[in-house]
Design an enzyme around this catalytic site. Structure first.
Site: not given
Ligand code: MSP
Length: 505
Positions: A26, A134, A154
């Site tokens: 995304h 969770c 969530h």
């Molecule tokens: N798998 C874990 C991270 C493990 S790191 C050892 C995870 N994955 S994630 O797919 O949910 O998120 C990946 C990254 O995208 C994270 O740094 C998260 O904060 C970032 N983002 C997820 N949604 C976001 C937004 N809406 N905006 C900006 N970044 C965000 O967490």
């Protein structure tokens, strides 16, 4: 992809979070990768040896659950989805040096080694765990995390779980983590550091459950295969396993990480749990965890259910990569939440990329084409013009992760150059003072050359296209940003850099 750092240069190791592959990428994923790429490219630009890592987090239960839902075998599902993240990196022109997938053998082996090392040292012990779990967080949560009985992050009810499990003696590291968090740049921005620091100071650290039993997916605890390594411990270790920990040359050269770039939701894992694991494993903690904010869409959280989603690939296909990279870097103060809307993307594109940068290049190259047949002679540098190039300030801003401010400073120089042309009116000199006309054109082109170099980290495609118009194959380094380095040359044909977007969305 093996990369051995050159001797004598300062090293810079930057990582992004690794993404869950339960769904396609995304906008938030794209945002993080673009910003990390800008930082990585900038550090190469200032002549550092950079290692830039990104990748996918594949051992999480949420990936398994999503595979089940899709009716696909988990490994096949994660293989397929991981490719979407690899493709995203290509589409965004991300200059990562490696892409780690946590289902790769190199990662599994090394993460098991870390777990075993901690167990052998007595840092991990066996016990029982029960609590509210969770599945969204992949984590036990507490009453404090609930709103109306549901996980506040969530919006799902947690389950009460009791299981035999391994624990990491994190409580032992409270003082050391406080010390780590006392260091000024350990976590940036400062507010994020204080948040973690205050929480550890107030609550102290508890031992952490680091295994799960009865799972079919995830990395096995090497000496007790009934248990799987808790996905966060496994995931965090990617930052060292990708460097070939424990023995590889790359690990010795690039660790500790100079910047773990992550989003605000996973700050605790990176700024508290990860340093504690590292310290317990006799590995230095990272130098900086940089916490960025969230990208919202029209002021609200992205969400499939409300239709607030934007596909980053489609966005790039529709508006071009540079506009998306520029928008993210310029519109969102780095470290804070920001908003995406088509309107503001178009506004930035038309108002800044097209009207300021594009206009400057097209005007000057056009004048050279028209009156000099594109042949440029070397002239003396105009000190008055280059006094407005704030190189030291840009460097400082980039060092401080003030990405949007650095872009503003570069664009202030672009404004100055546009005004320079506007005031000097070189077209009026073509009949009276060709010498002065050539001086102005030479200096403007030299300024454009420097602007293209400075913008390379941010908008690499446009930067390359500008340099091609100037017929330059110059190395992209800050040393080449000195005025007067443009030699006698024959420009290539003028090309529109940014065609105006006329329609609304
Ligand atoms: N798998 C874990 C991270 C493990 S790191 C050892 C995870 N994955 S994630 O797919 O949910 O998120 C990946 C990254 O995208 C994270 O740094 C998260 O904060 C970032 N983002 C997820 N949604 C976001 C937004 N809406 N905006 C900006 N970044 C965000 O967490």
């Amino acid at each position: 992809m093996v990369k051995i750092a050159k001797k004598g240069k300062k090293k810079f190791y930057i990582t992004t979070a690794i993404d869950y592959v339960n769904a396609k990428p995304h906008l938030g994923h794209a945002y993080e990768k673009i910003l990390a790429d800008i930082i990585a490219r900038w550090h190469r630009f200032i002549d550092e040896d950079v290692f830039f890592l990104t990748g996918t987090d594949e051992n999480a239960q949420k990936n398994e659950q999503a595979a089940k839902k899709a009716g696909i075998e988990t490994k096949k599902f994660v293989d397929k989805n991981a490719q979407l993240f690899v493709q995203l990196c290509k589409k965004l022109n991300i200059s990562n040096d490696d892409f780690i997938r946590t289902t790769e053998e190199r990662h599994i082996k090394a993460s098991q080694l870390i777990f075993k090392k901690l167990f052998d040292k007595g840092e991990i012990y066996k016990g029982h765990y029960e609590g509210l779990y969770c599945y969204g967080c992949e984590n036990y949560i507490t009453e404090k995390d609930l709103v109306d009985g549901k996980c506040s992050m969530h919006d799902k009810e947690p389950e009460w779980i009791k299981e035999e499990a391994y624990f990491f003696k994190m409580s032992k590291y409270t003082k050391k983590i406080i010390k780590f968090l006392e260091k000024k740049n350990s976590v940036l921005p400062e507010g994020r550091r204080k948040e973690m620091f205050n929480r550890v100071k107030e609550e102290g650290l508890k031992d952490l459950c680091v295994s799960r039993s009865n799972l079919n997916w995830g990395v096995k605890v090497p000496f007790d295969e009934k248990h799987r390594i808790y996905v966060w411990i496994d995931a965090l270790s990617n930052y060292v396993t990708a460097l070939g920990y424990p023995s590889d040359k790359k690990f010795k050269k690039f660790w500790p990480a100079d910047c773990h770039l992550i989003g605000k939701d996973i700050n605790w894992f990176h700024s508290v749990i990860w340093p504690a694991i590292l310290i317990a494993s006799d590995i230095e903690p990272p130098k900086t965890v940089f916490v960025h904010g969230f990208v919202n869409i029209k002021g609200s959280k992205m969400s499939k259910s409300t239709g607030l989603v934007v596909d980053p690939i489609e966005l790039v296909e529709k508006y071009g990569l540079d506009s998306v990279r520029y928008f993210f870097a310029r519109n969102i103060p780095f470290g804070y939440d920001g908003d995406f809307s088509y309107e503001s993307l178009i506004e930035r594109y038309n108002g800044e990329l097209a009207d300021k940068l594009g206009n400057l290049v097209s005007r000057v190259v056009g004048l050279a084409e028209k009156y000099l047949k594109s042949k440029i002679k070397k002239k003396k540098s105009d000190e008055k013009l280059f006094k407005n190039l704030k190189l030291d300030l840009i460097k400082k801003q980039m060092e401080n992760y003030e990405i949007n401010k650095a872009l503003t400073t570069i664009f202030e120089f672009i404004d100055f150059c546009n005004n320079y042309i506007q005031e000097k009116k070189p077209w009026e000199l073509t009949k009276t003072n060709m010498e002065e006309f050539e001086n102005i054109i030479y200096n403007s082109l030299d300024a454009i050359r420097i602007i293209a170099l400075l913008l390379h980290a941010f908008i690499p495609n446009a930067s390359d296209r500008i340099l091609t118009q100037l017929n330059l194959k110059t190395e992209k380094t800050i040393d080449n940003c000195k005025p007067g380095l443009l030699k006698e040359t024959k420009l290539n044909k003028k090309e529109i850099l940014f065609a105006k977007i006329e329609d609304g969305k």
